[in-house]
Design a protein around this motif. Structure first.
Motif, PDB file in Angstrom:
ATOM      1  N   LYS A 282       0.973  -1.229  -0.002  1.00 54.74           N
ATOM      2  CA  LYS A 282      -0.218   0.054  -0.266  1.00 54.74           C
ATOM      3  C   LYS A 282       0.826   1.111   0.017  1.00 54.74           C
ATOM      4  O   LYS A 282       0.573   2.357  -0.793  1.00 54.74           O
ATOM      5  N   ILE A 283       2.002   1.279   0.918  1.00 51.41           N
ATOM      6  CA  ILE A 283       2.879   2.456   0.914  1.00 51.41           C
ATOM      7  C   ILE A 283       3.400   2.647  -0.554  1.00 51.41           C
ATOM      8  O   ILE A 283       3.452   3.710  -0.932  1.00 51.41           O
ATOM      9  N   ARG A 284       3.813   1.775  -1.070  1.00 52.27           N
ATOM     10  CA  ARG A 284       4.456   1.769  -2.377  1.00 52.27           C
ATOM     11  C   ARG A 284       3.497   2.278  -3.362  1.00 52.27           C
ATOM     12  O   ARG A 284       4.101   3.255  -4.155  1.00 52.27           O
ATOM     13  N   SER A 285       2.365   1.529  -3.577  1.00 54.61           N
ATOM     14  CA  SER A 285       1.756   1.970  -4.562  1.00 54.61           C
ATOM     15  C   SER A 285       1.154   3.458  -4.281  1.00 54.61           C
ATOM     16  O   SER A 285       1.038   4.276  -5.396  1.00 54.61           O
ATOM     17  N   SER A 286       0.909   3.748  -3.125  1.00 52.87           N
ATOM     18  CA  SER A 286       0.451   5.384  -2.767  1.00 52.87           C
ATOM     19  C   SER A 286       1.302   6.418  -3.301  1.00 52.87           C
ATOM     20  O   SER A 286       1.328   7.503  -3.654  1.00 52.87           O
TER      21      SER A 286
ATOM     22  N   GLU B 253       3.879  10.598  -6.519  1.00 52.80           N
ATOM     23  CA  GLU B 253       5.039  10.879  -7.290  1.00 52.80           C
ATOM     24  C   GLU B 253       4.585  10.901  -8.591  1.00 52.80           C
ATOM     25  O   GLU B 253       5.245  11.959  -9.494  1.00 52.80           O
ATOM     26  N   SER B 254       3.913  10.347  -9.355  1.00 56.29           N
ATOM     27  CA  SER B 254       3.670  10.057 -10.939  1.00 56.29           C
ATOM     28  C   SER B 254       2.681  11.234 -11.056  1.00 56.29           C
ATOM     29  O   SER B 254       2.515  11.983 -12.092  1.00 56.29           O
ATOM     30  N   TYR B 255       1.576  11.179 -10.425  1.00 60.93           N
ATOM     31  CA  TYR B 255       0.228  12.104 -10.533  1.00 60.93           C
ATOM     32  C   TYR B 255       0.060  13.176  -9.617  1.00 60.93           C
ATOM     33  O   TYR B 255      -0.954  14.062  -9.718  1.00 60.93           O
ATOM     34  N   GLY B 256       0.703  13.206  -8.222  1.00 57.23           N
ATOM     35  CA  GLY B 256       0.205  14.190  -7.379  1.00 57.23           C
ATOM     36  C   GLY B 256      -0.981  13.792  -6.581  1.00 57.23           C
ATOM     37  O   GLY B 256      -1.448  14.726  -6.035  1.00 57.23           O
TER      38      GLY B 256
END
Length: 170
Positions: free
Chosen positions: A155-159, A164-167
């Motif tokens: 969950k931490i990684r995907s969030s 980082e990618s989309y804000g």
């Protein structure tokens, strides 16, 4: 080994971990120090039991956890997330702004974890406890600890990747 020696060799060296764990739950330095002092006093009065304890450090961490939640329960305390962070001393205002922003988002992501996942994550990643000791501290079985930690990390990684990618945090 006498109970006093066990206390000195196993419990006293773990006070730093006990403090960090208490602070991660209570979010206040002075309060965490008070709770750890209460824990040390409680362990000292029960030091005769140390001879029968398989992992004294895990036992001390469990006492710390219970003492924190007892304090929370008796004082109707809600854990408030604050942004007290240690930031590296760097002259670059941009770097500090980025680090502050990243720590802010990481804290928000950590706050979305369940309390059990947050505790397991803290004990493993911050305190670097082995899985078995985490299981002992939280009174869980080993597979529950591993599954909860895996889910928390995922969950931490995907969030963080989304942020980082989309804000976006969701």
């Amino acid at each position: 080994m006498s109970p006093n020696q066990l206390f000195e060799t196993h419990i006293i060296p773990a006070t730093g971990k006990m403090f960090r764990y208490a602070k991660s739950i209570l979010k206040e330095t002075e309060l965490a120090q008070d709770v750890v002092q209460e824990c040390l006093a409680k362990i000292w009065t029960k030091r005769q039991m140390l001879e029968g304890v398989q992992s004294p450090e895990a036992w001390a961490m469990r006492i710390t956890r219970n003492q924190c939640y007892d304090w929370v329960k008796t004082n109707r305390f809600t854990v408030i997330s604050d942004l007290e962070m240690d930031q590296p001393n760097n002259d670059s205002a941009d770097y500090q702004a980025l680090m502050t922003d990243q720590m802010h988002w990481l804290q928000k992501v950590l706050d979305t974890l369940s309390p059990k996942q947050r505790e397991i994550y803290h004990l493993r990643e911050v305190e670097e406890l082995p899985y078995q000791e985490i299981a002992e501290v939280l009174s869980l079985n080993l597979s529950e600890v591993k599954v909860a930690l895996h889910r928390a990390r995922t969950k931490i990684r995907s969030s963080m990747e989304k942020i980082e990618s989309y804000g976006v945090a969701n």
